[in-house]
Design a protein around this motif. Structure first.
Motif, PDB file in Angstrom:
ATOM      1  N   UNK A  52       0.760  -1.325   0.016  1.00 54.33           N
ATOM      2  CA  UNK A  52      -0.059  -0.110  -0.065  1.00 54.33           C
ATOM      3  C   UNK A  52       0.778   1.213  -0.190  1.00 54.33           C
ATOM      4  N   UNK A  53       0.204   2.428  -0.639  1.00 57.42           N
ATOM      5  CA  UNK A  53       0.990   3.609  -0.600  1.00 57.42           C
ATOM      6  C   UNK A  53       0.551   4.406   0.408  1.00 57.42           C
ATOM      7  N   UNK A  54       1.403   5.279   0.975  1.00 54.54           N
ATOM      8  CA  UNK A  54       1.383   5.987   2.154  1.00 54.54           C
ATOM      9  C   UNK A  54       0.834   7.530   1.919  1.00 54.54           C
ATOM     10  N   UNK A  55       1.606   8.092   0.810  1.00 49.87           N
ATOM     11  CA  UNK A  55       1.362   9.426   0.409  1.00 49.87           C
ATOM     12  C   UNK A  55       1.764   9.700  -0.930  1.00 49.87           C
ATOM     13  N   UNK A  56       1.586  10.672  -1.708  1.00 46.47           N
ATOM     14  CA  UNK A  56       1.890  11.037  -2.936  1.00 46.47           C
ATOM     15  C   UNK A  56       2.155  12.721  -3.030  1.00 46.47           C
ATOM     16  N   UNK A  57       3.223  13.047  -3.611  1.00 45.18           N
ATOM     17  CA  UNK A  57       3.502  14.525  -3.615  1.00 45.18           C
ATOM     18  C   UNK A  57       3.667  15.013  -5.156  1.00 45.18           C
TER      19      UNK A  57
END
Length: 575
Positions: free
Chosen positions: A286-291
């Motif tokens: 799973x991905x935690x954050x995108x910027x």
């Protein structure tokens, strides 16, 4: 009579003459003064004194009185002055007890010495039985004087609490006895113990070795993984790292139909996305954050629970540009600096690492031995060497990249710090925590200037600043989005509350459209929700991911393009 003689009127002269004659007639019968006596001396002898007989101040016999409460004397008195009795009449209505000299509230206590045990014995005896020894009796005298209930004292022969304690029933178990001190090996004394008692014996050498092995295995199993930082490495996934002008992939493209270099103004009108136009695959968890990449947003950074950070193309081929390996536990947050040449990654391995975006080199590592939940560069151009991180031990720590040392600590929260958001032209920042409060801080002042907490408030693990810098949108754990003013009072806007989604237990981020007409958020079911900012009405929702939709970002230069990231390991692009 003498004053009558000297009486004179201010009326006319005739009347005055008549009065004078009358006065002469009144005093005609008085005898003449004796020789050597004047009228003044006669006046003094006729005066009546109503005061008691005291020594007047001017007489030679007066001496200065010393108050008995005075602790310091500023002259050298004689013995009779120093020890003179109190002067003045006694109060006629005071009782003997009130007239007695007191050195405490309840009376006068004589100084005496008594051991603590004796004092405690008599105090407990008086509390329990109502009598105690008379403390005024000398210790050498026979113990006959009691105070309190003297009859009980005579009946009990003056026994104290300790003397008259009920005897305990004898233990029926037999003890081992050997009180002969000559028997060196078999002497037991008071340590004999009971006959049927089992005593735990120390393990022999073989048993002790086995126990040590078992404990060592348990400690290794329960011990945390090695805290030493993992060796960092990077992989470049594209062949053409530079273009024909020798510009790296950090330079924004100019042939995509959108001005990404000088696009300061947001789009005039934004529209709702309708379809999925691309899916980025590469993360295994799973991905935690995108910027977004700062300003141009032609690149996107993602951090994941597979301990990796990846950089993606947003335009053209939409490839994975580079992967950064350096954490040995899940990566929680990432943040670019103002120009995008460097970024921070915060992981559950308690390390915050500074990376060079282009080369993939790990520049430095920072740790406070606690888990960092968020990390943010100071947005000011002259403070790009400073960044703040919210940790699991309730602190916000400011590091200096140049020295690698901690500059400041903001330690006022009562729970782990979840978010850090800069407001008011970066002079202040807002933090939220697991303690269900929101605090506002002045930069570099470790005392919060504003503390917002309400019994109805819930924890707010995701906060986003609006494009016009006036509002803070906070994802609340009671399945609502609450809005706070980002100027001056930081007051909650009760009229703007967005609800309809399910986010309890997840830190689903949210975002504004560039023209501030929409507010978008993820959902625990993997859905994406879009609300109208003015009316708080839910416009649209759709299934974006198979698991939690943890992060949503609206492209700052596109009218209807939206990126979502989920716990299914996918990043999707919507238009």
């Amino acid at each position: 009579m003498l004053s009558i003689c000297e009486y004179g009127s201010s009326e006319d002269e005739d009347a005055g003459v008549d009065k004078k004659k009358e006065g002469e007639d009144l005093t005609s019968h008085l005898k003449p003064l004796p020789p050597g006596k004047s009228i003044a001396s006669l006046q003094n002898s006729l005066q009546i004194c109503a005061a008691p007989d005291v020594v007047p101040l001017g007489s030679a016999g007066w001496s200065k009185q010393i108050d008995r409460d005075v602790k310091e004397i500023k002259f050298n008195p004689k013995c009779e002055v120093l020890f003179a009795p109190d002067v003045g009449p006694e109060h006629p209505f005071k009782t003997e007890q009130q007239r007695a000299h007191k050195n405490m509230l309840s009376g006068y206590v004589e100084e005496a010495h008594i051991s603590e045990f004796q004092f405690e014995t008599q105090r407990r005896t008086f509390t329990s039985y109502g009598y105690a020894l008379d403390p005024t009796i000398d210790g050498s005298a026979p113990k006959e004087g009691y105070i309190g209930q003297t009859k009980d004292a005579e009946e009990k022969a003056g026994k104290t609490v300790f003397e008259s304690a009920p005897t305990r029933p004898l233990d029926k178990r037999k003890r081992r006895k050997n009180d002969n001190p000559d028997d060196v090996d078999g002497f037991l004394g008071p340590w004999g113990g009971f006959v049927d008692e089992r005593r735990v014996m120390k393990p022999n050498e073989e048993e002790a070795a086995e126990l040590e092995e078992i404990l060592a295995k348990r400690q290794k199993r329960g011990k945390q993984s090695d805290d030493k930082p993992l060796d960092e490495k990077t992989v470049l996934h594209i062949k053409d790292a530079v273009d024909y002008q020798n510009r790296s992939f950090l330079h924004p493209p100019q042939d995509v139909g959108v001005n990404l270099v000088h696009a300061d103004a947001p789009p005039e009108r934004c529209f709702l996305p309708k379809a999925n136009i691309h899916t980025w695959r590469g993360h295994t968890k799973g991905i935690s954050a995108i910027r977004w990449f700062p300003k141009s947003a032609h690149l996107m950074l993602s951090c994941s629970m597979d301990c990796r950070v990846k950089l993606w193309e947003v335009y053209k081929e939409r490839r994975c540009v580079r992967t950064y390996y350096g954490h040995h536990q899940a990566v929680r947050d990432a943040c670019f600096n103002n120009v995008g040449t460097q970024f921070l990654s915060a992981g559950y391995d308690r390390y915050i690492k500074l990376w060079d975006t282009e080369t993939g080199q790990c520049i430095s590592r920072f740790t406070s031995r606690k888990i960092p939940y968020c990390a943010k560069f100071n947005p000011d151009d002259d403070k790009q060497h400073l960044f703040v991180a919210g940790t699991s031990d309730k602190k916000i720590i400011c590091w200096d990249i140049r020295s690698g040392e901690i500059n400041q600590e903001y330690d006022r929260h009562l729970g782990a710090v979840n978010t850090i958001t800069f407001v008011d032209e970066n002079r202040r920042f807002v933090t939220t925590s697991d303690d269900k409060s929101l605090r506002v801080w002045e930069w570099d002042i470790p005392v919060d200037m504003k503390y917002i907490a309400d019994p109805s408030m819930h924890s707010m693990p995701a906060v986003t600043l609006s494009p016009n810098q006036k509002w803070l949108a906070c994802q609340s754990m009671d399945n609502k989005i609450v809005i706070f003013s980002a100027l001056n009072r930081f007051k909650m806007n009760r009229k703007k509350t967005f609800s309809g989604h399910m986010v309890a237990g997840y830190a689903c981020t949210l975002d504004f459209s560039p023209d501030m007409s929409y507010l978008v958020s993820g959902d625990a079911d993997g859905k994406c929700y879009v609300w109208d900012w003015k009316t708080t009405k839910l416009y649209k929702k759709w299934r974006a991911h198979d698991s939690v939709c943890i992060s949503v970002l609206w492209h700052p230069h596109e009218t209807s393009k939206l990126a979502t990231a989920g716990w299914d390991g996918l990043i999707k692009y919507w238009d």
